[in-house]
Write a protein that holds these residues in place. Structure first.
Motif, short mmCIF file in Angstrom:
data_model
loop_
_atom_site.label_atom_id
_atom_site.label_comp_id
_atom_site.label_asym_id
_atom_site.label_seq_id
_atom_site.Cartn_x
_atom_site.Cartn_y
_atom_site.Cartn_z
N SER A 138 3.40 3.27 4.72
CA SER A 138 2.71 2.70 5.87
C SER A 138 2.81 1.18 5.80
O SER A 138 3.13 0.62 4.74
CB SER A 138 1.24 3.12 5.85
OG SER A 138 0.57 2.52 4.74
N PRO A 139 2.55 0.49 6.90
CA PRO A 139 2.60 -0.98 6.87
C PRO A 139 1.69 -1.58 5.81
O PRO A 139 2.06 -2.55 5.14
CB PRO A 139 2.15 -1.38 8.28
CG PRO A 139 2.59 -0.22 9.13
CD PRO A 139 2.36 0.99 8.28
N ARG A 140 0.50 -1.01 5.61
CA ARG A 140 -0.41 -1.55 4.60
C ARG A 140 0.15 -1.31 3.20
O ARG A 140 0.01 -2.18 2.32
CB ARG A 140 -1.79 -0.88 4.74
CG ARG A 140 -2.78 -1.23 3.62
CD ARG A 140 -2.99 -2.73 3.46
NE ARG A 140 -3.85 -3.01 2.31
CZ ARG A 140 -4.00 -4.21 1.76
NH1 ARG A 140 -3.33 -5.25 2.25
NH2 ARG A 140 -4.82 -4.38 0.74
N ALA A 141 0.79 -0.16 2.95
CA ALA A 141 1.38 0.10 1.64
C ALA A 141 2.48 -0.90 1.35
O ALA A 141 2.60 -1.42 0.23
CB ALA A 141 1.93 1.53 1.59
N VAL A 142 3.29 -1.22 2.37
CA VAL A 142 4.35 -2.23 2.20
C VAL A 142 3.73 -3.60 1.92
O VAL A 142 4.21 -4.36 1.08
CB VAL A 142 5.25 -2.29 3.46
CG1 VAL A 142 6.23 -3.46 3.37
CG2 VAL A 142 6.01 -0.97 3.62
N GLU A 143 2.64 -3.89 2.59
CA GLU A 143 1.95 -5.16 2.38
C GLU A 143 1.46 -5.29 0.94
O GLU A 143 1.58 -6.35 0.32
CB GLU A 143 0.76 -5.25 3.35
CG GLU A 143 -0.03 -6.56 3.25
CD GLU A 143 -1.22 -6.58 4.20
OE1 GLU A 143 -2.07 -7.48 4.05
OE2 GLU A 143 -1.32 -5.68 5.06
N ILE A 144 0.92 -4.20 0.40
CA ILE A 144 0.47 -4.20 -1.00
C ILE A 144 1.63 -4.47 -1.94
O ILE A 144 1.53 -5.28 -2.88
CB ILE A 144 -0.19 -2.85 -1.35
CG1 ILE A 144 -1.51 -2.70 -0.60
CG2 ILE A 144 -0.43 -2.72 -2.86
CD1 ILE A 144 -2.15 -1.33 -0.74
N LEU A 145 2.75 -3.81 -1.68
CA LEU A 145 3.92 -3.97 -2.55
C LEU A 145 4.45 -5.40 -2.51
O LEU A 145 4.80 -5.97 -3.55
CB LEU A 145 5.02 -2.99 -2.14
CG LEU A 145 4.70 -1.51 -2.37
CD1 LEU A 145 5.82 -0.64 -1.81
CD2 LEU A 145 4.49 -1.22 -3.84
N ARG A 146 4.50 -5.97 -1.33
CA ARG A 146 4.99 -7.36 -1.22
C ARG A 146 4.09 -8.32 -2.00
O ARG A 146 4.57 -9.27 -2.62
CB ARG A 146 5.07 -7.78 0.25
CG ARG A 146 6.16 -7.05 1.03
CD ARG A 146 6.37 -7.67 2.41
NE ARG A 146 7.34 -6.92 3.20
CZ ARG A 146 8.66 -7.01 3.06
NH1 ARG A 146 9.15 -7.83 2.14
NH2 ARG A 146 9.46 -6.30 3.83
N ALA A 147 2.79 -8.05 -1.98
CA ALA A 147 1.85 -8.92 -2.70
C ALA A 147 1.99 -8.77 -4.21
O ALA A 147 1.61 -9.67 -4.97
CB ALA A 147 0.42 -8.59 -2.27
N GLN A 148 2.54 -7.63 -4.66
CA GLN A 148 2.72 -7.39 -6.09
C GLN A 148 4.00 -7.99 -6.64
O GLN A 148 4.19 -8.06 -7.87
CB GLN A 148 2.73 -5.87 -6.37
CG GLN A 148 1.38 -5.18 -6.21
CD GLN A 148 0.37 -5.68 -7.23
OE1 GLN A 148 -0.65 -6.26 -6.86
NE2 GLN A 148 0.65 -5.50 -8.50
N MET A 149 4.88 -8.42 -5.79
CA MET A 149 6.18 -8.93 -6.22
C MET A 149 6.01 -10.18 -7.09
O MET A 149 5.14 -11.01 -6.85
CB MET A 149 7.06 -9.25 -5.01
CG MET A 149 7.44 -8.02 -4.19
SD MET A 149 8.45 -8.39 -2.73
CE MET A 149 9.99 -8.89 -3.53
N GLY A 150 6.83 -10.25 -8.13
CA GLY A 150 6.82 -11.40 -9.02
C GLY A 150 5.92 -11.27 -10.23
O GLY A 150 5.94 -12.12 -11.11
#
Length: 243
Positions: free
Chosen positions: A220-232
């Motif tokens: 879902s868009p929110r799941a993708v948002e969580i993943l992007r915030a976890q990058m790095g």
């Protein structure tokens, strides 16, 4: 006077008995628990099990049975010694998957049971201590608390709102697990190599799935948002431990 022929025959029998005893001792030393387990694994497990399961089957014994017992002649292993060894097993300090230790012990005892049964069949030992300790090992385990009640679906929005207001990897991981209906281990052990943010998918490999089949999760868009915030945060793990 003794008949020389009788004396010679007695000496021949004594020498033969001594030789048989040496051979039996050598054979006993040869068939250690490790050799019996690997022999059984090669004949009975590898031909029929999936490679991942077959490897896990023998590694669970190699990694958990103490070396002194693992390399001891199988017919010298007693039930008290085996029980003490299994009771001393603890979760690996680097393990991230909160797998049930009681379940690990159950599987190890069952696998040892099959090894001893096979060894008895082939004349390598006469007793099965793994069968004897079953009840005692079960009683020695910590009693499980009652299962936690499931969250009422009407309370889910409030829980998600609360999680989103909380900082930290643990909150993000739990929210992600809820959004993707993932099992605990699937979320905790998620790796960046499994994620395709462009396609919006998380492909969980077969070896991490309960049924041994690859599973694709559409995000879902929110799941993708969580993943992007976890990058790095970590090169491999999406939700790295902060401890």
């Amino acid at each position: 006077d003794l008949d020389p022929l009788d004396v010679r025959e007695q000496r021949r029998k004594a020498a033969q008995e001594a030789d048989d005893a040496r051979k039996a001792e050598k054979a006993r030393d040869r068939w250690t628990l490790a050799r019996c387990a690997r022999d059984y694994h090669e004949r009975e497990v590898e031909p029929v099990a999936k490679p991942v399961h077959a490897a896990q089957w023998i590694s669970s014994l190699e990694n958990h049975v103490p070396a002194a017992l693992w390399h001891a002649p199988i017919d010298t292993i007693t039930a008290p010694a085996l029980l003490e060894a299994l009771q001393g097993i603890t979760s690996h300090e680097r393990a991230r998957n909160v797998s049930n230790l009681a379940e690990t012990l159950r599987r190890i005892r069952q696998r040892l049971d099959t090894v001893f049964v096979d060894a008895i069949f082939h004349g390598r030992c006469v007793g099965n201590p793994a069968a004897v300790i079953g009840k005692k090992l079960s009683k020695a385990r910590p009693k499980k608390a009652g299962q936690l009640a499931a969250l009422d679906y009407r309370q889910a929005p409030a829980l998600l709102a609360r999680l989103r207001s909380m900082p930290g990897t643990a909150a993000r991981c739990l929210e992600y697990a809820i959004l993707t209906a993932a099992r605990t281990s699937e979320a905790l052990l998620a790796e960046w190599s499994e994620i395709d943010l462009t396609a919006g998918t998380h492909v969980v490999p077969a070896h991490r799935m309960k049924r041994g089949e690859q599973h694709t999760v559409y995000l879902s868009p929110r799941a993708v948002e969580i993943l992007r915030a976890q990058m790095g945060q970590d090169e491999r793990l999406v939700f790295p431990s902060t401890q």
